[in-house]
Structure formats: C-alpha cells, structure tokens
Design an enzyme around this catalytic site. Structure first.
Site, PDB file in Angstrom:
ATOM      1  N   CYS A   9       0.832  -1.204   0.000  1.00  8.49           N
ATOM      2  CA  CYS A   9       0.000   0.000   0.000  1.00  8.49           C
ATOM      3  C   CYS A   9       0.874   1.264   0.000  1.00  8.49           C
ATOM      4  O   CYS A   9       1.487   1.584  -1.007  1.00  8.49           O
ATOM      5  CB  CYS A   9      -0.988  -0.037   1.155  1.00  8.49           C
ATOM      6  SG  CYS A   9      -2.370   1.125   0.966  1.00  8.49           S
ATOM      7  N   HIS A  42      -3.518  -5.051  -0.002  1.00 10.91           N
ATOM      8  CA  HIS A  42      -3.053  -5.598   1.282  1.00 10.91           C
ATOM      9  C   HIS A  42      -3.102  -7.131   1.247  1.00 10.91           C
ATOM     10  O   HIS A  42      -4.092  -7.742   1.662  1.00 10.91           O
ATOM     11  CB  HIS A  42      -3.929  -5.082   2.424  1.00 10.91           C
ATOM     12  CG  HIS A  42      -3.704  -3.652   2.765  1.00 10.91           C
ATOM     13  ND1 HIS A  42      -2.822  -3.247   3.737  1.00 10.91           N
ATOM     14  CD2 HIS A  42      -4.244  -2.518   2.243  1.00 10.91           C
ATOM     15  CE1 HIS A  42      -2.824  -1.923   3.808  1.00 10.91           C
ATOM     16  NE2 HIS A  42      -3.672  -1.460   2.903  1.00 10.91           N
ATOM     17  N   GLU A  94      -1.729  -9.209   3.147  1.00 11.55           N
ATOM     18  CA  GLU A  94      -1.729  -9.818   4.485  1.00 11.55           C
ATOM     19  C   GLU A  94      -3.121 -10.233   4.954  1.00 11.55           C
ATOM     20  O   GLU A  94      -3.254 -11.115   5.810  1.00 11.55           O
ATOM     21  CB  GLU A  94      -1.088  -8.870   5.514  1.00 11.55           C
ATOM     22  CG  GLU A  94      -1.887  -7.615   5.838  1.00 11.55           C
ATOM     23  CD  GLU A  94      -1.583  -6.422   4.950  1.00 11.55           C
ATOM     24  OE1 GLU A  94      -1.814  -5.279   5.382  1.00 11.55           O
ATOM     25  OE2 GLU A  94      -1.118  -6.640   3.815  1.00 11.55           O
TER      26      GLU A  94
END
Length: 536
Positions: free
Chosen positions: A382, A508, A510
């Site tokens: 990001c 993102h 994750e």
C-alpha cells in the site's frame, strides 16, 4: 422475530480484565467445530461509539482489518478468518456506533411512528437483527459472537441485554454462553485466586446471562480443586471449566482446547453429534512452527511499531510464510525515520507496510532505497508501494521533489495522486477504495510466478494511486508495472528488474494469508531472503 432452521448460537464474553484472548477462544472453538464437519461463522460486537475502526489510529485499536466486501473491521476478524479459513463480511462486525446510526436514520425517516426511541427494545432489536443476519447470510450451523469489552462496562450492557433476550427468539436449547476470565496468581500466598472469577460470573448472572462454559486464563497450571471450586460457586458443570494457558503460538491453542474438551462440552450442551475432528494437518503445521530447520531475520519499517497489533496481519503473514518453509523468521520492527540506515545490513529482508500521513515517510524511503541498491529482498504494501515509486522517481529518475499529493498538494512531481473517484469526498469514514478488486499480472512477472496465476483479486484500502502520467518513464528506467486493474486504469503491482526480489503492491495481501495457506507474495519474499543468506 423467530429463527428459522436449527442454527446454534455461542456468545463469548469476558470478565475481570480485558485482553484475555476472547477472540482466540472463539476462533479456536470455531476451528474445532469446523473440523467436526460443521459450518461456522464468527462475529464481533464492539461497544465503542465509532461506526467502525476505519478512522481510528492503530494505536487505539490495532490494525483495521478489511473484508472481501469492503468492511473496515476489528482486528479480531483477521484471527477469525485465519483460524476458520472463511471470508467474513460486513455482517461479522457490529459497533455501538453503527447500531446508533441505523436507529437515528430510522427515527429521522419516521419509521418509529412517533414513538419514543429507547435502548429496549430499539437498540437491542438492532443488535439481535445482526445476530440473525450472520446466520442467514452464511447458512452457518454455528454463529459464534464475541462481545467486546469486559463484563461491568457500561458500554457493553445493551449487547449483554440483547444476547439475554436472544434466548426468547432462538430458544435456550440453541444457545451457549462462554465466559472468559482471569485467575490471578498471588505470589505471596502461593496460590491462584478464584474470587475475581466468582464476582465476574455473578455480575453476568445479575444481567440475566448464566454461563455454560467458563474458560479461565492463567499463567500457572489450574488443578482440579480450583476447577471444582469454580464449578460450585458459579453453578456450572466441572467439565465445563476449561483452562487456557499461554502458548508459544496462537495456532497451538485449538489443539490445547481439543485436549481439554472445549468442543466436546459444546457438542454435549447442544446434544449434537460429536464427530472425531481431523486435526492432523493443523498439528503438522504447528509442529513446523515449533521445530524449524532454518532461521533468518527480517525487518518491518513502519510508523506504529510500538504496538504489535498495528501490524498483526503482516506479522502473522510473515510467520505463515516462514514456518511453511521450515524457517523461523525473527521479525524486528523499526520506527520509520528513527533508525540508522546502516543497521538494515543485518536483515535478510525488508518490508514497508501501509499507513496514512507524512510522519516517517523519509525513513520509509531510506529503507526502500537501501533495499533496492543493496539487492535485499523487499516487499512494499500500500503506502509501501507508493513510497517505492517516490524513491525511484527521486533517486533514479532524478525528480528530487517527487512525492504524493497526500503530503504536498502543490508538488510539481505528483507520482502518487488522489484517485479520481475520491475527488470532492469530505467524509473520512468508509469512503476509500475498500474490499476485493481484480488485478491482471504480466505473464513474465515475479508476481505471476509466485501466484501461479495472472488473474487475482486482492483487498484494498487506499485513496491515492500511481499517477499514470509517469508510467512510460518508470518502465524505461527499470521499474516494471506488472499488475493493473482489468481496465488498465490502476497500477496494482510494480517490480524492479534484475533484483533478488523487489515487489510492491497497492493492495493488502496480508488480509488473505492463512497459517496453512500462506500468501504467495510473502512466501516469495521469504524464499528470496533464504536464498540471500544461503548465497544462492
């Protein structure tokens, strides 16, 4: 309001102190029930008055977790997804702020026909509506609901009243209440004390909710005499007093809870078939975590490093990639702008995560430059991707004033700029590009290689994007734009040619990593770090 079907509802509350791990208890139980063949969903009720955590500083409430459908939620939803391997939605997180907003909207429209709007029934009805929706939208056999805060908090009283009332709609036979409490150890006395648990349970009972299971957190072993005492004073079966000790890894806890019989007690409570769970895969995964064959050290250079929960999904994603590669990854956190760049030489990999605002931007850029120039495997996420572009513009293309319009609206070199659809938006909450969006990767890119696919979908949370005016110039100088939105409008992934691993993404990754299915970008990064230290 009547519940259709035979959905079972489990409510998890906490007592004595906060931060006892209610979310991990809920997640572990969810995993154990899923391994028994049941369909499970988990939701979080947060008593704070923010509509969602989207506008909160990470120092207040940890990271903001984003769901596939674009809801900004509590970080516990990340734990839920990682444990039960299900994509959750906006129906899995509810705050007092959202409840109040909905009620005020209805009142302004005149939906209450001139009646007085009150906590009971209007607030509690709205809470119950969300409990019902969570089951209906997913078709789950079990809806597990964690109530944020601690019993006795004023803010959580409407939620406790709502789950008390839910007995009338769902039937007491379809509900289980789990209460998580602390057993403090008094060193001077040399013993664990049950009195705080007794008082917490009595407070809960006074609100009309009698726990069916008590999970006690302790740093010391809990013997059967303690369990018997809690059973007697709290009017609960002895087998339903479950101890929860600290563990090396969160992912050990479902295995511990299985040995202690948590899911067995729940199945017995509901008079359901207690199928033998299939935990071999989970056990092997935990064993890999506990017995790595290799080790390495990586660094996360971020703004909120004082609080681990601010980057909890990134932390977990790194560990997922590590133990699935039989590697123990030691993670250091450096505060952006407050570290010696030369210290980065001791790390096998550098990661720069997302964030907002200009604090620490210089440090992030320095870390990225060091990774690029010293061939250290790098992953940017990001804002980390945006700053990788700014660093490249400054130090390769020679635009010394290059920056993002987030930090300087009048910059002459806005390599990162506000997205078109964000122009004119004044409200901060829930207005970013949120949720899962598709991305198309170049066939010959590192990203396509690690994904094993050229068509992906990832979760976003941002307002600013790469400025397409500079696209051709970047690519000619050696930064490849390898991931684009299907319409070619948005830059999603960039890479540096002839580098050990330099990948930065606008989204993102994750949020989609799982302990038994690590995210490809993290796996690729750790693989590159292993090769780096092994000199391959």
């Amino acid at each position: 309001m009547k519940v259709k079907g035979n959905t079972k509802y489990i409510f998890v509350t906490g007592g004595v102190v906060s931060s006892l791990g209610k979310g991990i208890v809920a997640s572990s139980l969810g995993r154990l029930l899923k391994e028994r063949g049941y369909k499970v969903t988990i939701q979080k009720f947060d008593p704070y008055l923010n509509v969602d955590p989207g506008t909160m500083s990470p120092y207040q409430h940890g990271e903001v977790f984003v769901t596939e459908d674009g809801a900004e939620t509590d970080l516990d939803l990340g734990h839920y997804e990682r444990f039960i391997n299900e994509n959750l939605t906006q129906y899995n997180n509810l705050t007092s702020g959202r409840v109040m907003s909905r009620i005020i909207e209805k009142e302004r429209r005149g939906d209450f026909l001139g009646g007085t709007v009150q906590t009971v029934p209007h607030v509690t009805d709205e809470i119950k509506r969300n409990i019902k929706l969570a089951g209906e939208k997913t078709g789950a056999d079990f809806v597990i609901t964690e109530i944020g805060g601690t019993i006795g908090d004023i803010e959580s009283d409407p939620f406790i009243e709502a789950i008390r009332q839910w007995k009338r709609e769902a039937g007491r036979e379809n509900i289980a209440y789990i209460h998580v409490t602390l057993l403090p150890y008094l060193k001077a006395a040399g013993e664990l004390k049950t009195k705080p648990t007794q008082h917490s349970v009595k407070t809960l009972q006074g609100l009309g909710v009698a726990p069916d299971v008590i999970v006690v957190r302790s740093e010391h072993p809990v013997d059967q005499n303690i369990k018997k005492k809690i059973s007697i004073f709290c009017d609960i079966d002895e087998e339903a007093v479950i101890e929860s000790e600290d563990a090396k890894s969160l992912y050990e806890i479902p295995l511990t809870m299985e040995k202690l019989g948590l899911a067995d007690v729940i199945c017995k409570h509901f008079n359901l078939e207690n199928k033998k769970p299939s935990l071999e895969g989970w056990s092997k995964m935990v064993d890999k975590f506990k017995h790595p064959k290799k080790s390495l050290k990586v660094v996360v250079v971020g703004k909120y490093v004082e609080l681990k929960d601010a980057y909890i999904s990134i932390h977990e994603s790194i560990e997922h990639a590590g133990f699935n590669l039989d590697t123990k990854v030691e993670i250091d956190y450096l505060k952006a702008g407050d570290f010696d760049v030369k210290s980065l030489s001791k790390y096998a990999g550098i990661l720069v995560p997302g964030g907002f605002g200009d604090r620490g931007i210089g440090g992030k850029i320095d870390a990225i430059q060091y990774a690029r120039e010293n061939n250290i495997p790098f992953l940017g996420i990001c804002l980390g991707m945006q700053m990788a572009c700014v660093e490249f513009a400054r130090n390769v293309l020679g635009y010394k004033d290059a920056t993002s319009t987030e930090f300087d609206k009048d910059t002459k070199t806005p390599v990162i700029s506000l997205m078109e659809e964000q122009e004119g938006i004044e409200d901060m909450g829930g207005t970013m590009r949120l949720g899962a969006y598709p991305c198309v990767l170049k066939d010959d890119s590192i990203a396509a290689q690690v994904y094993g696919n050229t068509e992906i979908a990832e979760r976003h949370r941002h307002r600013y994007e790469f400025n397409n005016t500079y696209r051709e110039e970047f690519e000619k100088a050696g930064m490849d734009i390898v991931g684009l939105s299907p319409n070619g409008k948005y830059v999603e992934v960039v890479e540096i040619k002839n580098h050990s691993y330099f990948v930065a993404c606008q989204y993102h990754p994750e949020f989609k990593s799982r302990p038994n299915r690590p995210h490809p970008l993290f796996t690729g990064w750790i693989k590159a770090a292993i090769k780096k230290i092994e000199g391959k």
